[in-house]
Design a protein around this motif. Structure first.
Motif, mmCIF file in Angstrom:
data_model
loop_
_atom_site.group_PDB
_atom_site.id
_atom_site.type_symbol
_atom_site.label_atom_id
_atom_site.label_comp_id
_atom_site.label_asym_id
_atom_site.label_seq_id
_atom_site.Cartn_x
_atom_site.Cartn_y
_atom_site.Cartn_z
ATOM 1 N N TRP A 15 -9.255 33.370 5.135
ATOM 2 C CA TRP A 15 -9.510 32.745 3.828
ATOM 3 C C TRP A 15 -10.908 32.135 3.776
ATOM 4 O O TRP A 15 -11.614 32.267 2.772
ATOM 5 C CB TRP A 15 -8.452 31.703 3.492
ATOM 6 C CG TRP A 15 -7.169 32.320 3.036
ATOM 7 C CD1 TRP A 15 -5.978 32.344 3.700
ATOM 8 C CD2 TRP A 15 -6.947 33.047 1.816
ATOM 9 N NE1 TRP A 15 -5.036 33.021 2.961
ATOM 10 C CE2 TRP A 15 -5.597 33.462 1.803
ATOM 11 C CE3 TRP A 15 -7.758 33.381 0.738
ATOM 12 C CZ2 TRP A 15 -5.053 34.199 0.751
ATOM 13 C CZ3 TRP A 15 -7.211 34.105 -0.312
ATOM 14 C CH2 TRP A 15 -5.880 34.506 -0.298
ATOM 15 N N TYR A 16 -11.309 31.461 4.855
ATOM 16 C CA TYR A 16 -12.663 30.903 4.894
ATOM 17 C C TYR A 16 -13.708 32.006 4.801
ATOM 18 O O TYR A 16 -14.724 31.858 4.126
ATOM 19 C CB TYR A 16 -12.890 30.074 6.163
ATOM 20 C CG TYR A 16 -12.218 28.733 6.154
ATOM 21 C CD1 TYR A 16 -12.247 27.903 5.046
ATOM 22 C CD2 TYR A 16 -11.553 28.273 7.289
ATOM 23 C CE1 TYR A 16 -11.629 26.670 5.044
ATOM 24 C CE2 TYR A 16 -10.936 27.025 7.303
ATOM 25 C CZ TYR A 16 -10.980 26.233 6.174
ATOM 26 O OH TYR A 16 -10.370 25.010 6.180
ATOM 27 N N ARG A 17 -13.462 33.122 5.489
ATOM 28 C CA ARG A 17 -14.417 34.235 5.456
ATOM 29 C C ARG A 17 -14.574 34.766 4.033
ATOM 30 O O ARG A 17 -15.691 34.993 3.560
ATOM 31 C CB ARG A 17 -13.965 35.353 6.400
ATOM 32 C CG ARG A 17 -14.952 36.503 6.499
ATOM 33 C CD ARG A 17 -14.490 37.604 7.441
ATOM 34 N NE ARG A 17 -13.098 37.975 7.291
ATOM 35 C CZ ARG A 17 -12.597 38.742 6.325
ATOM 36 N NH1 ARG A 17 -13.391 39.220 5.392
ATOM 37 N NH2 ARG A 17 -11.317 39.035 6.278
ATOM 38 N N GLN A 22 -18.461 34.608 -0.728
ATOM 39 C CA GLN A 22 -18.758 34.336 -2.132
ATOM 40 C C GLN A 22 -19.723 33.166 -2.299
ATOM 41 O O GLN A 22 -19.994 32.728 -3.399
ATOM 42 C CB GLN A 22 -17.459 34.067 -2.887
ATOM 43 C CG GLN A 22 -16.547 35.268 -2.930
ATOM 44 C CD GLN A 22 -15.232 34.975 -3.616
ATOM 45 O OE1 GLN A 22 -15.144 34.090 -4.462
ATOM 46 N NE2 GLN A 22 -14.214 35.713 -3.251
ATOM 47 N N GLY A 23 -20.223 32.642 -1.156
ATOM 48 C CA GLY A 23 -21.235 31.597 -1.214
ATOM 49 C C GLY A 23 -20.707 30.175 -1.157
ATOM 50 O O GLY A 23 -21.474 29.232 -1.361
ATOM 51 N N ALA A 27 -16.726 26.489 2.939
ATOM 52 C CA ALA A 27 -16.069 27.564 3.696
ATOM 53 C C ALA A 27 -17.011 28.110 4.767
ATOM 54 O O ALA A 27 -16.576 28.420 5.875
ATOM 55 C CB ALA A 27 -15.631 28.682 2.754
ATOM 56 N N GLN A 28 -18.306 28.207 4.449
ATOM 57 C CA GLN A 28 -19.268 28.673 5.441
ATOM 58 C C GLN A 28 -19.327 27.717 6.627
ATOM 59 O O GLN A 28 -19.373 28.148 7.781
ATOM 60 C CB GLN A 28 -20.657 28.828 4.820
ATOM 61 C CG GLN A 28 -20.738 30.006 3.884
ATOM 62 C CD GLN A 28 -22.037 30.047 3.122
ATOM 63 O OE1 GLN A 28 -22.679 29.024 2.902
ATOM 64 N NE2 GLN A 28 -22.419 31.233 2.694
ATOM 65 N N ARG A 54 -26.836 30.950 7.234
ATOM 66 C CA ARG A 54 -26.486 31.316 5.851
ATOM 67 C C ARG A 54 -26.083 30.083 5.050
ATOM 68 O O ARG A 54 -26.449 29.937 3.882
ATOM 69 C CB ARG A 54 -25.353 32.346 5.846
ATOM 70 C CG ARG A 54 -25.798 33.746 6.204
ATOM 71 C CD ARG A 54 -24.714 34.781 5.955
ATOM 72 N NE ARG A 54 -23.554 34.611 6.808
ATOM 73 C CZ ARG A 54 -23.421 35.113 8.034
ATOM 74 N NH1 ARG A 54 -24.401 35.834 8.553
ATOM 75 N NH2 ARG A 54 -22.330 34.914 8.731
ATOM 76 N N LEU A 55 -25.358 29.182 5.685
ATOM 77 C CA LEU A 55 -24.958 27.936 5.040
ATOM 78 C C LEU A 55 -26.184 27.145 4.606
ATOM 79 O O LEU A 55 -26.271 26.685 3.468
ATOM 80 C CB LEU A 55 -24.100 27.108 5.989
ATOM 81 C CG LEU A 55 -23.900 25.629 5.646
ATOM 82 C CD1 LEU A 55 -23.104 25.476 4.370
ATOM 83 C CD2 LEU A 55 -23.218 24.911 6.784
#
Length: 73
Positions: A15-17, A22-23, A27-28, A54-55
């Motif tokens: 779910w986090y992935r 989606q940005g 979650a990142q 990425r975060l």
């Protein structure tokens, strides 16, 4: 709070992935933590680092967008 089973870790990771793709910055962060701690997936510091990069990029872009919105008003 009870114990978390390995199956629950795997579900949380998936779910986090999905949310991270989606940005979603929260979650990142959680995804990076899971990679770093080996929760739901094998421990992978390279993937954790890439996720945190990425975060940081998404967080910076989100802050910039908010500043541009305020400036335009």
């Amino acid at each position: 709070m009870g114990e978390v089973s390995p199956e629950q870790d795997v579900k949380a990771f998936n779910w986090y992935r999905k949310a991270a793709e989606q940005g979603n910055v929260k979650a990142q962060y959680n995804l990076g933590q899971m990679y770093a701690n080996g929760e739901g997936v094998p421990e992978d510091y390279v993937e954790a680092y890439a996720t945190f990069v990425r975060l940081a990029k998404n967080h910076a872009e989100n802050r910039l967008s908010k500043k541009e919105i305020v400036k335009a008003q």
